[in-house]
Design an enzyme around this catalytic site. Structure first.
Site, mmCIF file in Angstrom:
data_model
loop_
_atom_site.group_PDB
_atom_site.id
_atom_site.type_symbol
_atom_site.label_atom_id
_atom_site.label_comp_id
_atom_site.label_asym_id
_atom_site.label_seq_id
_atom_site.Cartn_x
_atom_site.Cartn_y
_atom_site.Cartn_z
ATOM 1 C CG ASP A 326 -2.286 0.654 0.917
ATOM 2 O OD1 ASP A 326 -2.261 1.851 0.596
ATOM 3 O OD2 ASP A 326 -3.339 0.002 1.002
ATOM 4 C CG HIS A 349 -0.672 1.430 -3.395
ATOM 5 N ND1 HIS A 349 -1.959 1.208 -2.946
ATOM 6 C CD2 HIS A 349 -0.300 0.275 -4.022
ATOM 7 C CE1 HIS A 349 -2.341 -0.015 -3.272
ATOM 8 N NE2 HIS A 349 -1.349 -0.600 -3.920
#
Length: 518
Positions: A326, A349
């Site tokens: 993430d 991310h």
């Protein structure tokens, strides 16, 4: 008694040492003008005659050291930290005065360190003793693996300046160079249980430090979350044992290491890997330093943010390598004066502010600097994401000297963020203004720039300087830069040209209410 005797010896030795030393296509209207320059793998042994068979903990997650990659910035040496505040001389709740560096080794409190025996109570006992002594050191020694269940090391009645420490000789070296804060010296490995009985119906954290002043976690040790069993229900191909474990574990996944309501926090040197969810979280904290550490989980480990900041201010993160599933760094509401530099991120991310304004909430974020960062093989580079229906503001944000390699979308503002199958269209939005993108260069695989701003509250004062982004392979189908309701200036030409950015300021009739202001 062992810890106190060691502390006394440390104090005498310290004196001896110190005596010898001193969706839509956006409207066009672009302009540009010149602007004035404004851890390593550890050899872990099974301790005290216990066999290590059947341990079964995961060691996956490959690190993100990042050295040797072409186009990467050379890391700078960390700047010296200012001396920490002196411990309070006031003693309370029956606490005792202590010599410098009173050390409390978890082995002396009954820990086995064999990776099988539950050492939670030994850690609790060591902390309970160290907590009463200002400037104390809690030692988690090298070459041991400690199985520890959910645990909270909490104040507010602890003395200040407690340390998690590695070895006596290194502690003396540390004390000759600076005044020591309270510390946990972590050089062994702490591993999480995978038995569902430890987790009940679900916990928000595994290891927590709460309501402390002057706490340092340092060393070359590892916090191993063994998160693969928690991720298993999200993976298409998973072995039957992990799948069976994942079915009995609670749906709520814990953060590996959490700090709450604490002041003057330092985390350095350690590795956190394979977290169940977020690796390292700071909530309601002030004056935080994170550096020279590693966060490592595979790119397909769902929701495993690297460092998560919420309601915290005066935070510096630098010289840290992160790989996760993430956001490498996630900055949430209530954060201000955040400085991130000299870090690597990937896979993951990217570095994100948000998502903000979820469930019509108010969000306030300001004074964020992200500079000298390398991102490789990430979903986004630097991103701001907000939900529809929120209020508040994001302002005074600077992204500078960013290198991207094979990043899907290096620059992104998304005011229509939604992580569900669908989200209701709403008019209000968190206001975004004063966002600078400077010297951002490298390669992308999908779209170089994506600015999707709210109709009711357009983005304003968005500036781009020396942005040069090239597709990884020219023959791939690539998207052009996209802007919607985005206003600002190009201070230099960009590559590719961001012709969709609208010059000047929006002519919005939206009147800010008290609820909108931060």
């Amino acid at each position: 008694m062992n810890g106190v005797r060691r502390g006394c010896f440390g104090f005498l030795l310290l004196i001896l040492i110190c005596s010898n030393f001193d969706g839509c296509e956006g409207r066009k209207g672009w302009h540009w003008r010149h602007r004035q320059s404004p851890t390593s793998s550890l050899a872990r042994k099974k301790a005290r005659g216990n066999n290590g068979a059947g341990n079964g903990h995961s060691s996956g997650g490959g690190g993100a050291r990042g050295g040797g990659r072409s186009g990467y910035l050379s890391p700078l040496p960390p700047p010296p930290l200012p001396p920490p505040p002196s411990p309070s001389p006031n003693l309370k709740n029956g606490s005792q005065a202590a010599p410098a560096a009173a050390m409390f080794d978890v082995l002396d409190f009954g820990a086995k360190g064999d990776g099988v025996t539950d050492d939670t109570k030994a850690f609790e006992a060591a902390w309970a003793t160290a907590c009463k002594v200002g400037g104390s050191v809690m030692v988690v020694p090298a070459e041991f693996e400690f199985l520890v269940g959910p645990i909270s090391f909490s104040g507010p009645y602890c003395q200040t300046n407690i340390v998690f420490q590695r070895s006596y000789s290194e502690l003396i070296l540390h004390l000759t160079s600076s005044i020591s804060l309270s510390m946990m010296q972590l050089d062994g490995m702490i591993i999480a249980p995978t038995n569902a009985k430890y987790w009940g119906s679900g916990l928000l954290w595994w290891i927590e430090f709460s309501k402390l002043q002057g706490i340092t976690i340092q060393g070359s040790g590892v916090i191993e979350g063994r998160g693969s069993v928690w991720w298993a229900n999200n993976e298409p191909d998973v072995d039957s044992i992990k799948e069976e474990l994942s079915l009995v574990l609670p749906k709520i996944k814990p953060t590996a290491l959490r700090f709450y309501g604490s002041y003057n926090v330092t985390v350095r040197g350690i590795t956190i890997q394979n977290s169940q969810q977020c690796h390292l979280k700071f909530d309601n904290c002030e004056t935080v330093q994170v550096y020279n550490m590693t966060i490592a989980s595979p790119g397909n480990s769902l929701n495993t943010d690297g460092i998560h900041l919420q309601n915290s201010r005066d935070v510096m993160i630098h010289h840290t390598n992160m790989s996760c599933g993430d956001d490498c760094v996630s900055i949430q509401t209530g954060c201000s004066n955040i400085n991130i530099h000299s870090v690597t991120c990937g896979p993951g991310h990217g570095i994100s502010i948000g998502g903000l304004g979820r469930d019509n909430s108010k969000a306030c974020v300001s004074n964020i600097t992200v500079r000298d960062v390398n991102l490789h093989s990430t979903m986004t580079g630097v991103r701001i994401k907000t939900w529809q229906g929120g209020s508040g503001s994001v302002q005074n944000i600077r992204f500078s000297n960013i290198r991207v390699t094979e990043v899907q979308t290096p620059i992104m503002i998304d005011q229509f963020y939604c992580d569900r199958s669908s989200c209701k269209n709403q008019t209000s939005a968190v206001g975004l203004s004063g966002i600078a993108y400077e010297n951002i260069k490298g390669t992308y695989t999908v779209k170089p720039v994506h600015f999707a701003c709210s109709d009711a509250s357009p983005c304003s004062d968005i500036t781009l300087t020396q942005v040069e982004l090239q597709p990884l392979q020219e023959h791939y189908h690539m998207y052009e830069p996209f802007c919607w309701q985005t206003y600002g200036e190009l201070y230099t030409p960009t590559l590719p040209p961001v012709v969709c950015l609208q010059n000047g300021k929006p002519t919005s009739n939206h009147i800010l209410s008290d609820h909108d202001l931060c």
